[in-house]
Motif scaffolding. Structure first.
Motif, mmCIF file in Angstrom:
data_model
loop_
_atom_site.group_PDB
_atom_site.id
_atom_site.type_symbol
_atom_site.label_atom_id
_atom_site.label_comp_id
_atom_site.label_asym_id
_atom_site.label_seq_id
_atom_site.Cartn_x
_atom_site.Cartn_y
_atom_site.Cartn_z
ATOM 1 N N SER A 298 2.586 53.234 22.176
ATOM 2 C CA SER A 298 1.742 54.360 22.569
ATOM 3 C C SER A 298 1.047 54.950 21.352
ATOM 4 O O SER A 298 1.441 54.714 20.216
ATOM 5 N N GLY A 299 -0.004 55.727 21.609
ATOM 6 C CA GLY A 299 -0.729 56.380 20.536
ATOM 7 C C GLY A 299 -2.097 55.787 20.292
ATOM 8 O O GLY A 299 -2.924 56.410 19.664
ATOM 9 N N GLY A 300 -2.358 54.610 20.795
ATOM 10 C CA GLY A 300 -3.631 53.952 20.573
ATOM 11 C C GLY A 300 -4.641 54.362 21.620
ATOM 12 O O GLY A 300 -4.563 55.465 22.128
ATOM 13 N N PRO A 301 -5.562 53.529 21.947
ATOM 14 C CA PRO A 301 -5.657 52.143 21.470
ATOM 15 C C PRO A 301 -6.293 52.062 20.085
ATOM 16 O O PRO A 301 -7.108 52.903 19.717
ATOM 17 N N TRP A 302 -5.864 51.067 19.347
ATOM 18 C CA TRP A 302 -6.412 50.804 18.019
ATOM 19 C C TRP A 302 -7.101 49.452 18.031
ATOM 20 O O TRP A 302 -6.775 48.565 18.809
ATOM 21 N N ASP A 303 -8.055 49.311 17.124
ATOM 22 C CA ASP A 303 -8.774 48.051 16.988
ATOM 23 C C ASP A 303 -8.291 47.240 15.791
ATOM 24 O O ASP A 303 -8.407 46.017 15.780
ATOM 25 N N TYR A 304 -7.770 47.939 14.766
ATOM 26 C CA TYR A 304 -7.390 47.281 13.510
ATOM 27 C C TYR A 304 -6.115 47.873 12.951
ATOM 28 O O TYR A 304 -5.783 49.034 13.224
ATOM 29 N N VAL A 305 -5.415 47.057 12.166
ATOM 30 C CA VAL A 305 -4.293 47.544 11.380
ATOM 31 C C VAL A 305 -4.490 47.045 9.949
ATOM 32 O O VAL A 305 -4.850 45.883 9.725
ATOM 33 N N GLU A 306 -4.322 47.945 9.005
ATOM 34 C CA GLU A 306 -4.413 47.594 7.588
ATOM 35 C C GLU A 306 -3.002 47.523 7.029
ATOM 36 O O GLU A 306 -2.147 48.341 7.374
ATOM 37 N N ARG A 307 -2.775 46.563 6.150
ATOM 38 C CA ARG A 307 -1.503 46.461 5.437
ATOM 39 C C ARG A 307 -1.814 46.652 3.956
ATOM 40 O O ARG A 307 -2.530 45.843 3.363
#
Length: 107
Positions: free
Chosen positions: A54-63
């Motif tokens: 939960s908390g999204g939706p997101w399109d990208y994740v950076e590391r």
């Protein structure tokens, strides 16, 4: 002990993935390579999320792997300020951006 920040980000309405990914390749990766506190930086396009996330939706994740969290935050505030300003002005929805700090559990 490696310290990694994961940043989950969503594009602003109307921003194309191609435009954002071009910015990542031409500006963000170049800037990250110049910062002394960053060991490794990569952006990943999210293709699927689990049903319980939960908390999204997101399109990208950076590391972002860093040498020291406090030093990274200082360096980012100074050398990366223009980059961060441009990211949120043109590409990313700041209200949906969340980050998680982590430490590696050694095998």
């Amino acid at each position: 002990m490696p310290i990694v920040r994961f940043v989950f980000a969503a594009l602003k309405p109307g921003v194309s993935a191609a435009d954002y990914e071009r910015f990542e390749r031409e500006v963000d990766y170049v800037t990250a390579a110049r910062l002394k506190t960053i060991v490794s930086y990569r952006t990943h396009r999210i293709t699927e999320t689990g049903a319980g996330l939960s908390g999204g939706p997101w399109d990208y994740v950076e590391r972002i792997e860093v040498t020291d969290r406090a030093a990274y935050e200082v360096e980012l505030a100074l050398a990366g300020k223009e980059l961060i300003d441009e990211l949120y002005e043109k590409y990313l929805d700041k209200s949906k951006t969340v980050s998680v700090w982590s430490e590696l559990v050694e095998p």
